[in-house]
Motif scaffolding. Structure first.
Motif, PDB file in Angstrom:
ATOM      1  N   HIS A 142       0.824  -1.209   0.000  1.00  0.00           N
ATOM      2  CA  HIS A 142       0.000   0.000   0.000  1.00  0.00           C
ATOM      3  C   HIS A 142       0.858   1.260   0.000  1.00  0.00           C
ATOM      4  O   HIS A 142       0.500   2.270  -0.617  1.00  0.00           O
ATOM      5  CB  HIS A 142      -0.908   0.017   1.231  1.00  0.00           C
ATOM      6  CG  HIS A 142      -2.076  -0.910   1.125  1.00  0.00           C
ATOM      7  ND1 HIS A 142      -2.849  -1.272   2.216  1.00  0.00           N
ATOM      8  CD2 HIS A 142      -2.615  -1.558   0.064  1.00  0.00           C
ATOM      9  CE1 HIS A 142      -3.809  -2.093   1.831  1.00  0.00           C
ATOM     10  NE2 HIS A 142      -3.682  -2.287   0.537  1.00  0.00           N
ATOM     11  N   ASN A 143       2.007   1.202   0.707  1.00  0.00           N
ATOM     12  CA  ASN A 143       2.845   2.389   0.890  1.00  0.00           C
ATOM     13  C   ASN A 143       4.046   2.434  -0.047  1.00  0.00           C
ATOM     14  O   ASN A 143       4.919   3.290   0.113  1.00  0.00           O
ATOM     15  CB  ASN A 143       3.340   2.439   2.345  1.00  0.00           C
ATOM     16  CG  ASN A 143       2.204   2.456   3.347  1.00  0.00           C
ATOM     17  OD1 ASN A 143       1.155   3.034   3.086  1.00  0.00           O
ATOM     18  ND2 ASN A 143       2.405   1.816   4.498  1.00  0.00           N
ATOM     19  N   ALA A 144       4.103   1.533  -1.017  1.00  0.00           N
ATOM     20  CA  ALA A 144       5.288   1.426  -1.874  1.00  0.00           C
ATOM     21  C   ALA A 144       5.509   2.666  -2.735  1.00  0.00           C
ATOM     22  O   ALA A 144       4.570   3.222  -3.306  1.00  0.00           O
ATOM     23  CB  ALA A 144       5.169   0.194  -2.762  1.00  0.00           C
ATOM     24  N   GLN A 145       6.779   3.063  -2.812  1.00  0.00           N
ATOM     25  CA  GLN A 145       7.181   4.135  -3.713  1.00  0.00           C
ATOM     26  C   GLN A 145       7.805   3.512  -4.961  1.00  0.00           C
ATOM     27  O   GLN A 145       8.711   2.681  -4.847  1.00  0.00           O
ATOM     28  CB  GLN A 145       8.195   5.064  -3.031  1.00  0.00           C
ATOM     29  CG  GLN A 145       7.627   5.811  -1.836  1.00  0.00           C
ATOM     30  CD  GLN A 145       6.461   6.714  -2.226  1.00  0.00           C
ATOM     31  OE1 GLN A 145       6.551   7.463  -3.208  1.00  0.00           O
ATOM     32  NE2 GLN A 145       5.367   6.633  -1.474  1.00  0.00           N
ATOM     33  N   PRO A 146       7.328   3.884  -6.152  1.00  0.00           N
ATOM     34  CA  PRO A 146       7.847   3.245  -7.366  1.00  0.00           C
ATOM     35  C   PRO A 146       9.317   3.558  -7.610  1.00  0.00           C
ATOM     36  O   PRO A 146       9.793   4.666  -7.324  1.00  0.00           O
ATOM     37  CB  PRO A 146       6.964   3.833  -8.472  1.00  0.00           C
ATOM     38  CG  PRO A 146       6.417   5.105  -7.912  1.00  0.00           C
ATOM     39  CD  PRO A 146       6.278   4.880  -6.442  1.00  0.00           C
ATOM     40  N   LEU A 147      10.028   2.569  -8.114  1.00  0.00           N
ATOM     41  CA  LEU A 147      11.411   2.783  -8.521  1.00  0.00           C
ATOM     42  C   LEU A 147      11.446   3.665  -9.764  1.00  0.00           C
ATOM     43  O   LEU A 147      10.509   3.643 -10.566  1.00  0.00           O
ATOM     44  CB  LEU A 147      12.082   1.443  -8.838  1.00  0.00           C
ATOM     45  CG  LEU A 147      12.289   0.478  -7.665  1.00  0.00           C
ATOM     46  CD1 LEU A 147      12.775  -0.872  -8.199  1.00  0.00           C
ATOM     47  CD2 LEU A 147      13.272   1.051  -6.671  1.00  0.00           C
ATOM     48  N   SER A 176       8.225  -1.937  -4.382  1.00  0.00           N
ATOM     49  CA  SER A 176       8.618  -0.800  -5.223  1.00  0.00           C
ATOM     50  C   SER A 176       8.756  -1.205  -6.688  1.00  0.00           C
ATOM     51  O   SER A 176       8.515  -0.388  -7.587  1.00  0.00           O
ATOM     52  CB  SER A 176       9.932  -0.188  -4.719  1.00  0.00           C
ATOM     53  OG  SER A 176      10.956  -1.160  -4.653  1.00  0.00           O
ATOM     54  N   HIS A 177       9.115  -2.466  -6.942  1.00  0.00           N
ATOM     55  CA  HIS A 177       9.146  -2.952  -8.331  1.00  0.00           C
ATOM     56  C   HIS A 177       7.726  -2.989  -8.910  1.00  0.00           C
ATOM     57  O   HIS A 177       7.502  -2.557 -10.046  1.00  0.00           O
ATOM     58  CB  HIS A 177       9.768  -4.344  -8.402  1.00  0.00           C
ATOM     59  CG  HIS A 177      11.269  -4.358  -8.401  1.00  0.00           C
ATOM     60  ND1 HIS A 177      12.013  -4.098  -7.279  1.00  0.00           N
ATOM     61  CD2 HIS A 177      12.159  -4.598  -9.411  1.00  0.00           C
ATOM     62  CE1 HIS A 177      13.301  -4.180  -7.575  1.00  0.00           C
ATOM     63  NE2 HIS A 177      13.419  -4.486  -8.856  1.00  0.00           N
ATOM     64  N   LEU A 178       6.782  -3.504  -8.127  1.00  0.00           N
ATOM     65  CA  LEU A 178       5.398  -3.581  -8.599  1.00  0.00           C
ATOM     66  C   LEU A 178       4.825  -2.174  -8.816  1.00  0.00           C
ATOM     67  O   LEU A 178       4.137  -1.925  -9.817  1.00  0.00           O
ATOM     68  CB  LEU A 178       4.540  -4.351  -7.599  1.00  0.00           C
ATOM     69  CG  LEU A 178       4.831  -5.846  -7.426  1.00  0.00           C
ATOM     70  CD1 LEU A 178       3.938  -6.443  -6.348  1.00  0.00           C
ATOM     71  CD2 LEU A 178       4.644  -6.600  -8.742  1.00  0.00           C
ATOM     72  N   ALA A 179       5.111  -1.273  -7.882  1.00  0.00           N
ATOM     73  CA  ALA A 179       4.548   0.076  -7.966  1.00  0.00           C
ATOM     74  C   ALA A 179       5.030   0.826  -9.203  1.00  0.00           C
ATOM     75  O   ALA A 179       4.372   1.777  -9.650  1.00  0.00           O
ATOM     76  CB  ALA A 179       4.911   0.862  -6.703  1.00  0.00           C
ATOM     77  N   MET A 180       6.139   0.404  -9.774  1.00  0.00           N
ATOM     78  CA  MET A 180       6.687   1.039 -10.974  1.00  0.00           C
ATOM     79  C   MET A 180       5.893   0.654 -12.225  1.00  0.00           C
ATOM     80  O   MET A 180       5.965   1.336 -13.253  1.00  0.00           O
ATOM     81  CB  MET A 180       8.153   0.603 -11.115  1.00  0.00           C
ATOM     82  CG  MET A 180       8.851   1.002 -12.399  1.00  0.00           C
ATOM     83  SD  MET A 180      10.581   0.439 -12.441  1.00  0.00           S
ATOM     84  CE  MET A 180      10.373  -1.346 -12.476  1.00  0.00           C
ATOM     85  N   CYS A 181       5.099  -0.420 -12.134  1.00  0.00           N
ATOM     86  CA  CYS A 181       4.471  -1.004 -13.316  1.00  0.00           C
ATOM     87  C   CYS A 181       3.015  -0.573 -13.477  1.00  0.00           C
ATOM     88  O   CYS A 181       2.427   0.050 -12.593  1.00  0.00           O
ATOM     89  CB  CYS A 181       4.571  -2.521 -13.246  1.00  0.00           C
ATOM     90  SG  CYS A 181       6.292  -3.112 -13.136  1.00  0.00           S
ATOM     91  N   ASP A 182       2.436  -0.922 -14.635  1.00  0.00           N
ATOM     92  CA  ASP A 182       1.063  -0.520 -14.964  1.00  0.00           C
ATOM     93  C   ASP A 182       0.047  -1.637 -14.767  1.00  0.00           C
ATOM     94  O   ASP A 182      -1.135  -1.365 -14.531  1.00  0.00           O
ATOM     95  CB  ASP A 182       1.001  -0.038 -16.422  1.00  0.00           C
ATOM     96  CG  ASP A 182       1.837   1.202 -16.654  1.00  0.00           C
ATOM     97  OD1 ASP A 182       1.583   2.222 -15.982  1.00  0.00           O
ATOM     98  OD2 ASP A 182       2.761   1.151 -17.496  1.00  0.00           O
ATOM     99  N   ALA A 183       0.472  -2.882 -14.898  1.00  0.00           N
ATOM    100  CA  ALA A 183      -0.461  -4.007 -14.740  1.00  0.00           C
ATOM    101  C   ALA A 183       0.325  -5.268 -14.431  1.00  0.00           C
ATOM    102  O   ALA A 183       1.497  -5.408 -14.826  1.00  0.00           O
ATOM    103  CB  ALA A 183      -1.294  -4.208 -16.002  1.00  0.00           C
TER     104      ALA A 183
END
Length: 400
Positions: free
Chosen positions: A183-188, A273-280
């Motif tokens: 929930h709190n992840a910051q994208p790479l 953070s890897h997931l948060a960088m992505c679109d789907a």
């Protein structure tokens, strides 16, 4: 309460089951309970957590599993001091749970985490489907009737257990996940990977293994990439070296080597953070029971593209938190292309996925499981040993 988790394999092997045990162990310990993990092999592995009890086993190639028919005497005695035992593999660990715990009137819970029918087809393709199905139908009903409670992580898996012939009562309790880091992840920064901000970045995270159907996913992505020039696929994870060697040349054969990036294994705390960088998030697996990576991707706010099957189909609502297709390349490719081309839909479904993930919080599912533990420890009745259990006990004494 003293709780024993029994599994055929544990860390350093990475799987949904090892993740489940790790997360639940931590949550139960934070609530003041003593949790022990009983497993086989990796005797030299330095565990970074207390109360992991290992017994010797024969390694089965590079699968991460070990073969053994008994625990060390000290492990057996410790197991028999538990208030409740929770089994996560029905064959080796399951039989030992019945043999060691029933005479001591220790309640045994079994959670069925795996589609053993489909795993057999993926790992042993020469075995006829009828053979694997008949073996499960011969084993699972008797085993499930011998334990005190059967847990299914999803309604779909409950139906599969009924197809095996299991008639015992089955409780559906979802696998819990620690949602806060996602929930709190910051994208790479995408630039670190060579991607642009306006690129469409798809991600798969999980084991690289035959049953995950990654070849299907790559073939579908090849079709999508012909239509959309700025779509890329990030594959996070590792697995069987033999299967990786077969899989990694496939993007080149499909002409998409510049669109696919394999990261290999990454530290678990880097996954959000890897997931948060992505679109789907994309998966083509049909062997899931209650997929952690899908739930974690939902918590990170990603829409899911998957195949309508037990596990994925139980977690994703088609048209709301993602899109589901049949196990057909054309159907899957068409839906994935539609999702990639519709940015507003990605955001809308991603928000719905994040909201839907709340039902799988580890705090909620741990409370449910503790309720079952408490009920069983209060209601356990003496159980008479079966003949085969008596014979195994005699054989074990002879082998000492």
């Amino acid at each position: 309460m003293r709780i024993g988790m029994m599994a055929d394999t544990y860390k350093p092997y990475v799987s949904g089951i090892t993740t489940y045990i790790d997360l639940n162990k931590r949550a139960l310990e934070e609530s003041g309970h003593e949790v022990y993990v009983f497993t086989f092999g990796d005797l030299d592995y330095q565990d970074n957590e207390p109360r992991v009890i290992r017994s010797p086993g024969l390694p089965l190639a590079d699968t991460g599993f070990y073969l053994s028919l008994r625990y060390k005497t000290a492990a057996k005695k410790l197991l028999q001091t538990m208030d409740v035992v929770h089994v996560h593999h029905p064959f080796l660990s399951g039989r030992l749970a019945l043999r060691y715990c029933r005479p001591k009137q220790i309640p045994v819970i079994f959670t069925n985490h795996t589609r053993y029918d489909l795993y057999a087809q993926a790992r042993l393709p020469l075995m006829p489907v009828e053979v694997s199905q008949s073996m499960l139908q011969a084993y699972m009903p008797d085993f499930c009737s011998a334990v005190d409670l059967v847990i299914s992580p999803s309604p779909g898996m409950k139906k599969v257990l009924r197809q095996y012939g299991v008639e015992s009562h089955i409780e559906v309790v979802p696998n819990g996940a620690n949602l806060k880091p996602f929930h709190n992840a910051q994208p790479l920064p995408r630039a670190e990977f060579g991607f642009k901000e306006d690129d469409i970045l798809l991600v798969y995270a999980g084991r690289i293994a035959p049953e995950k159907n990654i070849g299907f996913l790559l073939q579908s992505f090849a079709g999508v990439s012909k239509v959309i020039p700025n779509v890329y696929l990030l594959i996070i994870g590792g697995g069987q070296k033999e299967h990786e060697e077969v899989l990694k040349p496939l993007p080149g054969e499909l002409g998409i080597q510049d669109r696919v990036r394999f990261t290999g294994m990454i530290p678990y705390d880097k996954l959000p953070s890897h997931l948060a960088m992505c679109d789907a998030f994309v998966t083509a697996s049909v062997t899931e029971v209650h997929p952690f990576t899908v739930i974690e991707a939902m918590a990170a706010g990603l829409p899911i593209m998957g195949i309508d099957s037990p596990g994925v189909g139980d977690s994703v609502v088609d048209g709301e938190s993602g899109l589901l297709s049949t196990e057909d390349i054309a159907s899957y490719t068409a839906k994935l292309t539609y999702l990639c081309l519709n940015r507003d839909l990605q955001k809308e479904m991603g928000a719905a996925a994040r909201a839907a993930s709340e039902q799988y919080s580890i705090e909620r599912t741990t409370k449910i499981m503790l309720g079952h533990y408490n009920r069983l420890t209060q209601n356990t009745k003496p159980i008479k040993q079966s003949l085969d259990e008596k014979l195994m006990a005699i054989l074990e004494e002879f082998l000492k």
